[in-house]
Every structure is written in C-alpha cells, then in structure tokens.
Design an enzyme around this catalytic site. Sequence first.
Site, PDB file in Angstrom:
ATOM      1  N   GLY A 137       0.801  -1.224   0.000  1.00 53.30           N
ATOM      2  CA  GLY A 137       0.000   0.000   0.000  1.00 53.30           C
ATOM      3  C   GLY A 137       0.835   1.277   0.000  1.00 53.30           C
TER       4      GLY A 137
ATOM      5  N   ALA B 261       5.523  -3.969  14.839  1.00 55.62           N
ATOM      6  CA  ALA B 261       5.987  -2.593  15.069  1.00 55.62           C
ATOM      7  C   ALA B 261       5.568  -2.076  16.447  1.00 55.62           C
ATOM      8  CB  ALA B 261       5.436  -1.669  13.994  1.00 55.62           C
TER       9      ALA B 261
ATOM     10  N   TYR C 107     -17.034   6.223   6.937  1.00 54.67           N
ATOM     11  CA  TYR C 107     -15.627   6.359   7.322  1.00 54.67           C
ATOM     12  C   TYR C 107     -15.374   7.565   8.249  1.00 54.67           C
ATOM     13  CZ  TYR C 107     -10.585   5.804   6.815  1.00 54.67           C
ATOM     14  OH  TYR C 107      -9.258   5.585   7.085  1.00 54.67           O
TER      15      TYR C 107
HETATM   16  P1  NAI Z   1      -1.794  -1.908   3.750  1.00 55.33           P
HETATM   17  O1  NAI Z   1      -2.586  -2.992   4.367  1.00 55.33           O
HETATM   18  O2  NAI Z   1      -1.518  -1.977   2.293  1.00 55.33           O
HETATM   19  O3  NAI Z   1      -0.383  -1.782   4.503  1.00 55.33           O
HETATM   20  C1  NAI Z   1      -0.279  -1.853   5.891  1.00 55.33           C
HETATM   21  C2  NAI Z   1       1.146  -2.056   6.314  1.00 55.33           C
HETATM   22  O4  NAI Z   1       1.176  -2.137   7.753  1.00 55.33           O
HETATM   23  C3  NAI Z   1       1.788  -3.370   5.810  1.00 55.33           C
HETATM   24  O5  NAI Z   1       3.128  -3.098   5.467  1.00 55.33           O
HETATM   25  C4  NAI Z   1       1.748  -4.281   7.024  1.00 55.33           C
HETATM   26  O6  NAI Z   1       2.767  -5.268   7.053  1.00 55.33           O
HETATM   27  C5  NAI Z   1       1.985  -3.251   8.118  1.00 55.33           C
HETATM   28  N1  NAI Z   1       1.574  -3.707   9.441  1.00 55.33           N
HETATM   29  C6  NAI Z   1       0.346  -4.041   9.880  1.00 55.33           C
HETATM   30  N2  NAI Z   1       0.401  -4.400  11.190  1.00 55.33           N
HETATM   31  C7  NAI Z   1       1.697  -4.291  11.575  1.00 55.33           C
HETATM   32  C8  NAI Z   1       2.399  -4.527  12.781  1.00 55.33           C
HETATM   33  N3  NAI Z   1       1.785  -4.929  13.885  1.00 55.33           N
HETATM   34  N4  NAI Z   1       3.733  -4.339  12.787  1.00 55.33           N
HETATM   35  C9  NAI Z   1       4.397  -3.945  11.669  1.00 55.33           C
HETATM   36  N5  NAI Z   1       3.782  -3.700  10.505  1.00 55.33           N
HETATM   37  C10 NAI Z   1       2.449  -3.867  10.459  1.00 55.33           C
HETATM   38  O7  NAI Z   1      -2.543  -0.541   4.154  1.00 55.33           O
HETATM   39  P2  NAI Z   1      -2.689   0.883   3.467  1.00 55.33           P
HETATM   40  O8  NAI Z   1      -4.021   0.968   2.841  1.00 55.33           O
HETATM   41  O9  NAI Z   1      -1.486   1.247   2.686  1.00 55.33           O
HETATM   42  O10 NAI Z   1      -2.781   1.809   4.763  1.00 55.33           O
HETATM   43  C11 NAI Z   1      -1.690   2.558   5.264  1.00 55.33           C
HETATM   44  C12 NAI Z   1      -2.221   3.856   5.828  1.00 55.33           C
HETATM   45  O11 NAI Z   1      -2.809   4.634   4.785  1.00 55.33           O
HETATM   46  C13 NAI Z   1      -3.326   3.654   6.884  1.00 55.33           C
HETATM   47  O12 NAI Z   1      -3.172   4.600   7.906  1.00 55.33           O
HETATM   48  C14 NAI Z   1      -4.595   3.934   6.098  1.00 55.33           C
HETATM   49  O13 NAI Z   1      -5.657   4.355   6.911  1.00 55.33           O
HETATM   50  C15 NAI Z   1      -4.112   5.051   5.187  1.00 55.33           C
HETATM   51  N6  NAI Z   1      -4.942   5.320   4.011  1.00 55.33           N
HETATM   52  C16 NAI Z   1      -5.374   4.314   3.182  1.00 55.33           C
HETATM   53  C17 NAI Z   1      -6.217   4.607   2.123  1.00 55.33           C
HETATM   54  C18 NAI Z   1      -6.707   3.527   1.193  1.00 55.33           C
HETATM   55  O14 NAI Z   1      -7.621   3.803   0.409  1.00 55.33           O
HETATM   56  N7  NAI Z   1      -6.141   2.360   1.205  1.00 55.33           N
HETATM   57  C19 NAI Z   1      -6.638   6.000   1.818  1.00 55.33           C
HETATM   58  C20 NAI Z   1      -6.048   6.976   2.696  1.00 55.33           C
HETATM   59  C21 NAI Z   1      -5.263   6.635   3.758  1.00 55.33           C
END
Ligand code: NAI
Length: 395
Positions: A52, A113, A237
């Site tokens: 992501g 983390a 949301y």
């Molecule tokens: P994702 O699921 O693609 O990535 C999440 C990351 O967090 C991964 O690298 C995973 O390994 C890591 N992770 C999860 N739990 C962990 C832990 N306990 N220890 C270490 N690493 C851990 O998620 P995404 O969508 O990229 O989200 C990232 C941020 O972006 C979040 O804050 C989300 O709310 C925000 N966001 C996402 C949007 C979307 O449409 N996907 C839009 C705007 C913001």
Amino acid sequence: MIIQPIIKGQVAKSCHPLGCATAVKDQIAFVRQAEQIANGPKKVLVLGASSGFGLASRISLAFGGAKADTIGVAFERGPSEKGIGTAGWYNLISFEKEAKKEGLIAKNFVGDAFSPEVRKSVVDFIKTEFGGSVDLVVYSLATGVRPDPQTGELIRSSIKAIGEPITGYTVNLEKDCFEESTLGAATEKEIEDTVKVMGGEDWEEWINYLSDEGVLAEGCQTFAYSYIGSELTYRIYHEGTLGQAKAHLQKTSDALDAKLKEIGGQAHVAVCKALVTKASVFIPAFSPYILALFRVMKAKGLHEGCSEQMQRLYRDCVYRKDGKVLTDENRLVRVDDWELRDDVQEEVRKIVAEMTPENFKELGDYEGYKSDFLKLNGFDLDGVDYAQDVDIEAM
Ligand code: NAI
C-alpha cells in the site's frame, strides 16, 4: 509449484512471488520516469513498508529522485510448511534487491511494530549501520489489532458506524458479486479501541522513543496517512470509528509537530485518495463509491495509484523548492484534492445512486478494482508467466 490466485471473501489466500517482484519493479519504473523529488530526505524509516502507501512511499523516496537509504518495518509471513507466505514478504525482498543494485541501504525488519523489541532493533541498526539518524519517519501501519502497551492484552479495532447502523452494497471479490452488508453501530468501547489501534498513540510512542534515543536528525519530518473522503462516505468512514481514529492521528500530529520543532522538524498527516489496498477492501459498504470513483477519475485522466500519490505528495507538497510543506487550514497535506474535485464528486454521486447488483460492473470500474486487488497479491501482471513453476526457495 504453479501458483493460482485463491480468494476467500475479501482475503487473498495465495500470492505469486514473481508477480510481487514484477509489481515492485513496475512501481520503481514508474517513479523513475516521473518528475523527480528534489531536496528529498536521505535516511528514511518506513513503518508499514511492505504494501500500500508505505511501500509506495519507500519506492518514491528511494527511486523517485531522493535516492534515500531506507529501513522498512512490516508484519509479514515468509514461506513455511503452512504456505507460500504473504505478498508483503516478497515485496520487501524485491525492494531490498532493487535498492541494493542501486547502491542504497535497504534494511527490512519483519516483526510487530508495536513491540519494544522491534523498536530497539531498529534503533540499534540506525546507530550502528545507518549513519546514526533518520530525517524522515513514515507511519503507514494499517492493522486490526494492537497489544495494549501496558498489559499486552490484544485490543481490536472495529470498522463501524457511530449512531445508526448503515446498510449498503459491498463487492464480494471471491464471487464477483455485489452483496448487501451492514456496518453495525459501534459501542463506546469499540470506538475507544479503534482509536487505540488506528489512532496516533503508537506513532507518538515511536517518535518519542526515536527522539529519546537521539536518532532523529536535525530537521526530521514525520508523516502519517489518513482518509477523509466525500459526503457520500462520511457515515461509513469519516464519521465512523475509523474517522475517530484519524481525528486522533491528526491531534497527535499537532503534538508531535510541537515536539519536533525543538530540532527544526515537523509532523504532518497527509490525506490520501481512496485506493484498493489489503486494508481498504475490508470496509463494508464502501465499494460502490470506490468503483464509481475509479470509473470517473480514469475517464478524466485523474486516476492515481499508491505510487502516483506518494510521488506527488513528497515532490509537490513536502520537499518543495520553497522549503515549505503545503497544507490546508487544518495543517493537513491534501493529496485527496483530485478525488474531491466538484466535477468528480458530482459524477460519482450520480453513478452511486444508480448502482445495483445487476449493473455495478458496467457502471463502476469493477474490472480495475479486481485487477488492483489481484496485483496486490502478484497476479494479473503483464510480463509474468503464470504457467511457470515457481521455486520459492530461490526467492
Ligand atoms: P496496507 O494494508 O496496504 O499496509 C499496511 C502495512 O502495515 C503493511 O506493510 C503491514 O505489514 C503493516 N503492518 C500491519 N500491522 C503491523 C504490525 N503490527 N507491525 C508492523 N507492521 C504492520 O494498508 P494501506 O491501505 O497502505 O494503509 C496505510 C495507511 O494509509 C493507513 O493509515 C490507512 O488508513 C491510510 N490510508 C489508506 C487509504 C486507502 O484507500 N487504502 C486511503 C487513505 C489513507
């Protein structure tokens, strides 16, 4: 072994290591040819670096002009007798390989983390092998669970509405259909727990720890990511449990900003566009909006993926020629501006109003949505021979 996509509900139960490597290389190729980030950071720590927005941030900062050395922390599973492992595992390996070819430091920490052990290992590495400090910390964790820092008891987040429940359609990626689903109403405890897991507390703990250990460089910046969206999704949301967690994240950025000012640094929340990621496909009743949004933004030539968003964020809003971070009146950096354009939202609203289980594939961009989901797991990528045997040991 020949690897096929296996989807259960909204979860991919398999991933393709060669496809993941190709997806990482494709993102690198994109940021290399994009307009470059000038005056970028040189030493970057990315928390949540394996998929992501976190992975895209790391790729942009390493290959999109700044040539940053990076440390990535993520919670992923490698291959074992139980299975192939997770896509993020292979993304980390592929990123490391490509960065090393470029002569960049790329160190991965696979672990929780939230745990003090992982924090300590990261700090030890910064002190001994990373030049002693970092000048950017990206906080991009998305998770449903966090151990209580005091008791170790697991706290779970809930994706729920606040007040009345909401019923709407959600895409079922396994069956390629539209199903009615209900976003239940959260209890006070569920709201509190979601804020604890997805709010800013852990971000603050990380920054405090890095600061106490003296590994934040003069002028260090930190970013966390948020979503606001439009009125069409507010109840799901922005005004739901996740919105409460994001409000906490924003408040935390103000506290961190004040703290980092002491070393000439800054903290911000960047508000991003809705995209298909491992985390976002879980949000009930959100899919009609995202399908319509993709359709409209693609037709207008405004669509961006994670890499496009992160390259634009760091190039145009953060590491700018004038040295100022571009924010709105609430100190938020807005790369959701194209999503929220009036003309985009007007068309999205019309499409969402007409979307049904019979026509969602025509009215919305289901093909693009599903393809993005498959790509996250290394499938549906050009140039990968999915009929070939994959030697997982060799990855
Ligand atoms: P994702 O699921 O693609 O990535 C999440 C990351 O967090 C991964 O690298 C995973 O390994 C890591 N992770 C999860 N739990 C962990 C832990 N306990 N220890 C270490 N690493 C851990 O998620 P995404 O969508 O990229 O989200 C990232 C941020 O972006 C979040 O804050 C989300 O709310 C925000 N966001 C996402 C949007 C979307 O449409 N996907 C839009 C705007 C913001």
